[in-house]
Design an enzyme around this catalytic site. Structure first.
Site, PDB file in Angstrom:
ATOM      1  N   LYS A  67       1.572   8.799   6.519  1.00 39.09           N
ATOM      2  CA  LYS A  67       1.787   7.439   7.027  1.00 39.09           C
ATOM      3  C   LYS A  67       3.212   7.263   7.565  1.00 39.09           C
ATOM      4  O   LYS A  67       3.404   6.704   8.628  1.00 39.09           O
ATOM      5  CB  LYS A  67       1.548   6.399   5.924  1.00 39.09           C
ATOM      6  N   ARG A 120       0.346   8.355  -8.897  1.00 40.15           N
ATOM      7  CA  ARG A 120       0.318   7.739  -7.569  1.00 40.15           C
ATOM      8  C   ARG A 120      -1.047   7.932  -6.921  1.00 40.15           C
ATOM      9  O   ARG A 120      -1.579   7.016  -6.279  1.00 40.15           O
ATOM     10  CB  ARG A 120       1.426   8.330  -6.686  1.00 40.15           C
ATOM     11  N   ARG A 122      12.759  12.511  -4.545  1.00 46.77           N
ATOM     12  CA  ARG A 122      12.476  11.198  -5.130  1.00 46.77           C
ATOM     13  C   ARG A 122      12.141  11.343  -6.613  1.00 46.77           C
ATOM     14  O   ARG A 122      11.459  12.291  -7.003  1.00 46.77           O
ATOM     15  CB  ARG A 122      11.292  10.555  -4.395  1.00 46.77           C
ATOM     16  N   ARG A 167      -1.415  -2.632  -0.642  1.00 48.58           N
ATOM     17  CA  ARG A 167      -1.858  -1.545  -1.507  1.00 48.58           C
ATOM     18  C   ARG A 167      -2.875  -2.019  -2.541  1.00 48.58           C
ATOM     19  O   ARG A 167      -3.397  -1.210  -3.299  1.00 48.58           O
ATOM     20  CB  ARG A 167      -0.645  -1.003  -2.243  1.00 48.58           C
ATOM     21  N   ARG A 224       5.702  19.780   0.281  1.00 51.56           N
ATOM     22  CA  ARG A 224       6.748  18.985   0.942  1.00 51.56           C
ATOM     23  C   ARG A 224       7.990  18.905   0.050  1.00 51.56           C
ATOM     24  O   ARG A 224       9.113  19.054   0.521  1.00 51.56           O
ATOM     25  CB  ARG A 224       6.206  17.570   1.220  1.00 51.56           C
TER      26      ARG A 224
HETATM   27  P1  ADP Z   1       3.886   7.158  -1.296  1.00 51.21           P
HETATM   28  O1  ADP Z   1       2.943   6.587  -0.314  1.00 51.21           O
HETATM   29  O2  ADP Z   1       4.272   8.576  -0.947  1.00 51.21           O
HETATM   30  O3  ADP Z   1       3.426   7.032  -2.728  1.00 51.21           O
HETATM   31  P2  ADP Z   1       5.805   4.941  -0.970  1.00 51.21           P
HETATM   32  O4  ADP Z   1       7.207   5.121  -0.555  1.00 51.21           O
HETATM   33  O5  ADP Z   1       4.898   4.206  -0.046  1.00 51.21           O
HETATM   34  O6  ADP Z   1       5.272   6.419  -1.239  1.00 51.21           O
HETATM   35  O7  ADP Z   1       5.731   4.199  -2.398  1.00 51.21           O
HETATM   36  C1  ADP Z   1       6.453   4.649  -3.497  1.00 51.21           C
HETATM   37  C2  ADP Z   1       6.274   3.701  -4.691  1.00 51.21           C
HETATM   38  O8  ADP Z   1       6.772   2.403  -4.355  1.00 51.21           O
HETATM   39  C3  ADP Z   1       4.835   3.450  -5.129  1.00 51.21           C
HETATM   40  O9  ADP Z   1       4.348   4.463  -5.983  1.00 51.21           O
HETATM   41  C4  ADP Z   1       4.983   2.092  -5.838  1.00 51.21           C
HETATM   42  O10 ADP Z   1       5.569   2.226  -7.110  1.00 51.21           O
HETATM   43  C5  ADP Z   1       6.000   1.365  -4.958  1.00 51.21           C
HETATM   44  N1  ADP Z   1       5.332   0.578  -3.902  1.00 51.21           N
HETATM   45  C6  ADP Z   1       5.467   0.773  -2.558  1.00 51.21           C
HETATM   46  N2  ADP Z   1       4.716  -0.103  -1.871  1.00 51.21           N
HETATM   47  C7  ADP Z   1       4.062  -0.858  -2.803  1.00 51.21           C
HETATM   48  C8  ADP Z   1       3.125  -1.918  -2.739  1.00 51.21           C
HETATM   49  N3  ADP Z   1       2.677  -2.386  -1.571  1.00 51.21           N
HETATM   50  N4  ADP Z   1       2.668  -2.452  -3.908  1.00 51.21           N
HETATM   51  C9  ADP Z   1       3.096  -2.002  -5.087  1.00 51.21           C
HETATM   52  N5  ADP Z   1       3.976  -1.003  -5.232  1.00 51.21           N
HETATM   53  C10 ADP Z   1       4.465  -0.434  -4.107  1.00 51.21           C
END
Ligand code: ADP
Length: 193
Positions: free
Chosen positions: A13, A150, A139, A88, A127
């Site tokens: 994404k 996740r 991270r 999400r 990755r």
């Molecule tokens: P990835 O898609 O690789 O898991 P992101 O950077 O999108 O990585 O998200 C990392 C973390 O940030 C998630 O595991 C969650 O804890 C938090 N997060 C991000 N976006 C949301 C969201 N829309 N709702 C709830 N938590 C979120």
């Protein structure tokens, strides 16, 4: 251009969002990046999110909806955005619908990057391995246990959105297993460009 990119962690994404931003000169709204920025800045939101994110769990809807709502009220979001990592949960999608309606805005498309979920763990681990080899920071949630969380959060809380947007008729599906340029081309086709 107002687009949502939907898909599990590791689906690509972020990569595709960056390309869309360059091509269409719109904003990338990545809630993951915004939350990481809040953590780095030590804001109250960051303090609440830090441990939840490190464990690989979802931050409460109320917090995330608040930061997105503030951001899309800024003038620079008027001309469009690519949402990456938001919504999400179904509650977040409903909150987004209400925000857009209030602002008189429509979504152009919700694009699902469809990937073989059985391969995701390997893909993310690869990755992380490459980033480590390049000496880049890793991270805190890129460890096997948080990764599993996740993916589980995706399956249980985010995947229902495929149905949600499918019923609304805004969902478009793109094969996320193709090489990056081909995924990009498929997205362009879906967007009619
Ligand atoms: P990835 O898609 O690789 O898991 P992101 O950077 O999108 O990585 O998200 C990392 C973390 O940030 C998630 O595991 C969650 O804890 C938090 N997060 C991000 N976006 C949301 C969201 N829309 N709702 C709830 N938590 C979120």
């Amino acid at each position: 251009m107002r687009v949502i990119l939907l898909g599990p962690p590791g689906a690509g994404k972020g990569t595709q969002a960056q390309r869309l931003v360059e091509k269409y000169r719109c904003l990338q709204l990545s809630t993951g990046d915004m939350l990481r920025a809040a953590i780095a800045a030590g804001t109250p939101v960051g303090l609440r999110a830090k441990d939840i994110m490190a464990r690989g769990e979802l931050v409460p809807d109320k917090i995330v909806v608040g930061i997105v709502s503030d951001r899309i009220d800024q003038p620079d979001a008027r001309h469009g955005f690519v949402l990456d990592g938001f919504p999400r949960t179904v509650a977040q999608a409903e909150a987004l619908d209400a925000m857009l309606e209030r602002k008189g805005m429509n979504l152009d498309a919700v694009i699902e990057l469809k990937v073989d979920e059985g391969l995701l763990m390997r893909r993310i681990e690869d990755r992380v391995g490459q980033m480590r080899a390049r000496g880049e920071p890793i991270r805190p949630d890129d460890n096997p246990e948080s990764l599993r969380k996740r993916l589980e959060a995706y399956r249980e809380q985010t995947r229902p959105l495929v149905d949600y947007y499918g019923k609304k008729g805004t969902l478009r599906i793109v094969d996320g297993m193709l090489p990056i340029p081909q995924v990009a081309a498929a997205i362009d086709r879906v967007l009619g460009h």
